[in-house]
Design an enzyme around this catalytic site. Structure first.
Site, PDB file in Angstrom:
ATOM      1  N   HIS A   1       0.830  -1.209   0.000  1.00 29.56           N
ATOM      2  CA  HIS A   1       0.000   0.000   0.000  1.00 29.56           C
ATOM      3  C   HIS A   1       0.862   1.256   0.000  1.00 29.56           C
ATOM      4  CE1 HIS A   1      -3.590  -2.356   0.657  1.00 29.56           C
ATOM      5  NE2 HIS A   1      -4.290  -1.260   0.472  1.00 29.56           N
TER       6      HIS A   1
ATOM      7  N   LYS B   1     -10.255  -7.806   7.330  1.00 30.92           N
ATOM      8  CA  LYS B   1     -10.966  -8.076   8.578  1.00 30.92           C
ATOM      9  C   LYS B   1     -10.983  -6.825   9.427  1.00 30.92           C
ATOM     10  CE  LYS B   1      -7.153  -9.803  11.477  1.00 30.92           C
ATOM     11  NZ  LYS B   1      -6.863  -9.954  12.872  1.00 30.92           N
TER      12      LYS B   1
HETATM   13  S1  SF4 Z   1      -6.376 -15.667  13.928  1.00 30.35           S
HETATM   14 FE1  SF4 Z   1      -4.797 -14.818  15.247  1.00 30.35          FE
HETATM   15  S2  SF4 Z   1      -2.915 -15.023  14.143  1.00 30.35           S
HETATM   16 FE2  SF4 Z   1      -4.582 -15.251  12.677  1.00 30.35          FE
HETATM   17  S3  SF4 Z   1      -4.961 -13.198  11.851  1.00 30.35           S
HETATM   18 FE3  SF4 Z   1      -6.301 -13.457  13.611  1.00 30.35          FE
HETATM   19  S4  SF4 Z   1      -5.150 -12.596  15.339  1.00 30.35           S
HETATM   20 FE4  SF4 Z   1      -3.691 -12.978  13.676  1.00 30.35          FE
END
Ligand code: SF4
Lengths: 177, 279
Positions: A39, A104
């Site tokens: 980015h 996310k």
């Molecule tokens: S599950 Fe845990 S290790 Fe995987 S992206 Fe989410 S916070 Fe990071």
């Protein structure tokens, strides 16, 4: 329970405006991975008026830094990373025609208003399910910045990649429902 | 004295690192299943199904459970009657290096925190040593993802702080983290000691089996209350809403100073990974 919408990428503006926060979708087509360093570089290019190494217009960016792939497999584990670290760069990319993002977590106010302004959409992919999502990736090729390793831009061909509309083109936000 | 070669430690650490990344801990998988059965919000149930399916695929295909294969934290407990032949620091780091190369795991460690060049080996790891009785070496390897690591916090409370204030602090950290910590989370909490002691206890607490309780009644009660309160927040898996926000709250406590009450909360995502070996 809502029914799953199947979306072929590139996604059209008409399809984007029909999506609502909370809709569950299956994405098929091309997405580009890009995270922090990619980015930063893309935005430096834009600022310096240099050509971009990938075509952003009508494209989808997936915030992802996969694990290395094994022989015979297109990709390793490849779940989404936290989107808000990309917030400072996102409005510029949206102004250049980026049509959707996958990541996310929630986004900044600035990103939400840019999503509204440019009629784009932010999808959420199941986080921490990188092995599951690897099954949805059919091809992967490095498209730019190979030196960045996991942070390079990969061109992925995905099939039925599961996602949820996190922020829709009206600025509705799933985390605030 | 029992003599143990550094090479043997290296090999075992490598095995443990691979196992931790590919096979979700049984207690974690079990608790995801229990949560799934109790979950009533459809999207939350679906996310939990995906996580359970993800664990199956990862184990079967020897694929990382999550692409953030972490910075590795190692707890190494050395029996006072064990004599190590060779350099144990080097052995542990070499074991991790080999595992990350051989297992196609992501290398996420940068050499310098400010200059930020990738070390390309995922080392060094963070090692906590302790001396125990006996002639064995017990090593726990925990790859720690940073989405959740970044959500932790330490607070140095006044000694007069109430349990309610501590609870509120911990709950507020999980709320602030929201989806960034990849809920459902597991909390490791250290209470007491010094700033650094509370932090290492918090990390160590994540090794404790899900479903176990602190042997001290009042601490066990605190664990239960925090867990209950968190699952009432409605944050849910991935922050998309639901009953399942936290799988477990593990507290370790330690004596402290009359003037202080350090509390550290170390948040783990649902991908709580660790594996133990005994040599
Ligand atoms: S599950 Fe845990 S290790 Fe995987 S992206 Fe989410 S916070 Fe990071």
């Amino acid at each position: 329970m809502q029914k799953l919408k199947e979306i072929e990428l590139p996604i059209t503006k008409e399809e984007i405006v029909r999506l609502r926060a909370g809709d569950e979708v299956l994405l098929s087509g091309i997405v580009f991975t890009a995270r922090d360093q990619a980015h930063k570089r893309l935005c430096e290019c834009i600022e310096a008026n240099k050509p971009l190494p990938i075509n952003i217009n009508n494209s989808v960016i997936y915030y992802c830094g996969p694990t290395p792939h094994k022989k015979g497999k297109p990709i390793g584990s490849c779940g989404p990373t936290t989107a808000k670290r990309m917030d400072e760069f996102t409005p510029v990319l949206l102004s250049r025609g980026l049509s959707a993002m996958i990541g996310k977590g929630s986004r900044s106010k600035e990103v939400i208003s840019a999503i509204k302004k440019y009629k784009s959409v932010y999808f959420i992919a199941p986080a921490g399910a990188g092995a599951y999502l690897a099954k949805k990736v059919k091809e992967a090729k490095i498209a730019a910045y190979p030196k960045l390793g996991p942070e390079a831009i990969y061109r992925l061909k995905v099939k039925d990649f599961p996602a949820i509309v996190g922020i829709d083109s009206k600025g509705r936000n799933i985390y605030e429902n | 004295m029992r003599r143990i070669k550094a090479k043997e430690i290296e090999n075992k650490v490598c095995e443990a690192a691979l196992k931790a990344n590919f096979e979700l801990r049984k207690d974690v998988l079990r608790s995801l299943g229990i949560a799934r059965n109790k979950e009533t919000v459809p999207i939350a149930g679906k996310m939990l199904d995906i996580l359970i399916e993800n664990a199956k695929i990862a184990k079967k295909e020897k694929l990382a459970i999550c692409q953030d294969t972490g910075m590795v934290v190692v707890f190494c407990r050395i029996g006072s009657k064990a004599q190590i032949i060779g350099d144990i620091n080097e052995a542990i780091n070499n074991g991790i290096k080999t595992a990350y190369k051989r297992g196609f795991l992501r290398k996420s460690v940068v050499r310098d925190p400010l200059k930020r060049t990738n070390a390309n080996t995922n080392t060094p790891c963070v090692i906590h040593y302790d001396i125990i009785s006996g002639n064995k070496i017990k090593i726990a390897v925990m790859p720690k993802g940073f989405g959740s690591e970044n959500s932790g916090a330490v607070k140095l409370f006044n000694p007069t702080a109430t349990e309610a204030q501590i609870k509120e602090f911990i709950i507020s950290k999980v709320k602030e983290a929201g989806s960034s910590a990849c809920p459902p989370v597991v909390l490791g909490i250290g209470i007491g000691g010094t700033l650094d002691k509370a932090a290492s206890l918090a990390k160590e607490a994540l090794l404790r089996q899900i479903g176990s309780r602190n042997p001290k009644k009042h601490i066990a009660l605190l664990e239960k209350e925090i867990l209950y309160a968190l699952n009432k927040t409605g944050i849910g898996p991935m922050g998309l809403g639901g009953k399942t926000t936290c799988l477990a709250v593990n507290i370790l406590e330690y004596p402290t100073h009359i003037a202080g009450l350090p509390v550290c909360v170390n948040i783990s995502c649902h991908a709580l990974r660790s594996a133990e070996v005994i040599i």
